[in-house]
Design an enzyme around this catalytic site. Sequence first.
Site, PDB file in Angstrom:
ATOM      1  N   VAL A  81       0.809  -1.215   0.000  1.00 39.25           N
ATOM      2  CA  VAL A  81       0.000   0.000   0.000  1.00 39.25           C
ATOM      3  C   VAL A  81       0.846   1.270   0.000  1.00 39.25           C
ATOM      4  CG1 VAL A  81      -2.000  -1.133   1.028  1.00 39.25           C
ATOM      5  CG2 VAL A  81      -0.291  -0.079   2.518  1.00 39.25           C
ATOM      6  N   GLU A  82       2.149   1.119  -0.120  1.00 35.27           N
ATOM      7  CA  GLU A  82       3.047   2.246  -0.351  1.00 35.27           C
ATOM      8  C   GLU A  82       4.332   1.730  -0.978  1.00 35.27           C
ATOM      9  OE1 GLU A  82       3.997   5.123   2.664  1.00 35.27           O
ATOM     10  OE2 GLU A  82       2.034   4.938   3.632  1.00 35.27           O
ATOM     11  N   ASN A  83       4.730   2.342  -2.083  1.00 39.02           N
ATOM     12  CA  ASN A  83       6.033   2.099  -2.700  1.00 39.02           C
ATOM     13  C   ASN A  83       6.211   3.172  -3.763  1.00 39.02           C
ATOM     14  OD1 ASN A  83       7.279   0.339  -5.382  1.00 39.02           O
ATOM     15  ND2 ASN A  83       8.514   0.508  -3.536  1.00 39.02           N
TER      16      ASN A  83
END
Length: 485
Positions: A382-384
């Site tokens: 959910v984050e990158n």
Amino acid sequence: MYQTDYPHAFPKDFLWGGATAANQIEGAFATDGKGLTTAEIVKKAADRQQISMGNVTKDSLREALAEQTVGDYPKRRGIDFYHQYPADIKLFAQMGFKALRISIAWARIFPNGDEKRPNKAGLKFYDNLIAEMKKYNIEPVVTLSHYEMPLGLTLKYNGWASREVVSDFTRFTQTVFERYKDKVKYWITFNEINTGAWGFHETGALEDGLTEQEKLQQRYQALHHQFIASALATTQLHEMEPEDKMGCMLARMQTYPATTDPADVLATQQANDRNLFCTDVQVRGEYPNYMNRFFAEHKIKIKMEPGDQAVLREGKVDYLSFSYYMSTVTAAGENEDLGNFSHGLKNKYLEETPWGWQIDPVGLRISLNELWDRYQVPLFIVENGIGMLEAPDSDGKIHDDYRIDYLREHIEQMQEAIADGVKLLGYLMWGPIDLISFSTSEMSKRYGFIYVDQDDEGKGSLKRTPKDSFYWYQKVIATNGKDLA
């Protein structure tokens, strides 16, 4: 079950999209009855190599409260998503987003955090935002607390250091579950909860005058209160809407031993365990045994109420979501700053961003396999993403080939992990539109597929301009990850 074949592509229902946080995009910090949050009292960092979110003291808090305008607090302005969200969601839809991660600013619903009745204007904003996403068939992935708890709870209770905040949080979660249960399938309790071991930005608890041991005691007690709040919220959701899914969220700090010296290997194992402490509690429903020694050696005593262990067992999450930006290196007895976000040693085999974040796509595959092996629950990235200094070229466009290269290399490793047998729900790139940096509160650190005309001082037209990566990601989504060229 043994099979003679293995996955060769992303699942048909894979959730491609992007991730944001209310405190970094919404702005409108004092609009429609919203209260201040812990994110909106943090000044822009003077040095981009230093994290700013933890530098909150009683004096800096008084100074922030005295400032009634945006002043030196960029998260109060965001990128004006509060007013411009219809156009921004339309741009995300043009890329083909299947999902968008947002957070609900607790202080928009309960301005001080402890009110008995919600702020109707705040609820209406999220009604409209979620409806706009649904119009384009974009699945909302909603974080309940993303480094933005109401400042009123810091002033009244010293944040999560107090057990009192648990009931305030469950009142908030009950309110939004009842409001959006038919519209939201995927929820996340606390963003990067494991960073609560670092202090204020996650716990909302001031640390003036505390010794290092007392800081650790307060931080881990605050984390326990968050574990209980998370478990209670998960149980609330399951009772209300059994098919909805609750996830926890980890800041994954993959680390490697500096050498084959067994002391380095052991130190690395211990560092990885501590990184996974919070997810061990939230996924497995109990405190891991390896923390007993850590607590004893640091004179930490977790105060639990009768029934807490049962609450944790009953409130296990359904999936594990996580952020992944970098990896580190660990050596026994050594610990130095790695950029502005983490601690560790430099890896000579890796390049790094201007913020000192080392770029390691293969580390993402390693993390996916290790997390899947440890937990056996669906995983969700959910984050990158990659933050870079950017400005339009002479043609008025942003040619961000470096971002395309970064994302391509990480997506390739995701596909390898799926072939390895990992169950991966989706990939939400951070952040799909330029926003205010969490770590430094600057605008110059740009992640987006969409350029926002605003500088660190808040000057600019706020015009949105797609970058080259916008069209590349559009193609990636349209082909479900097959065309990465």
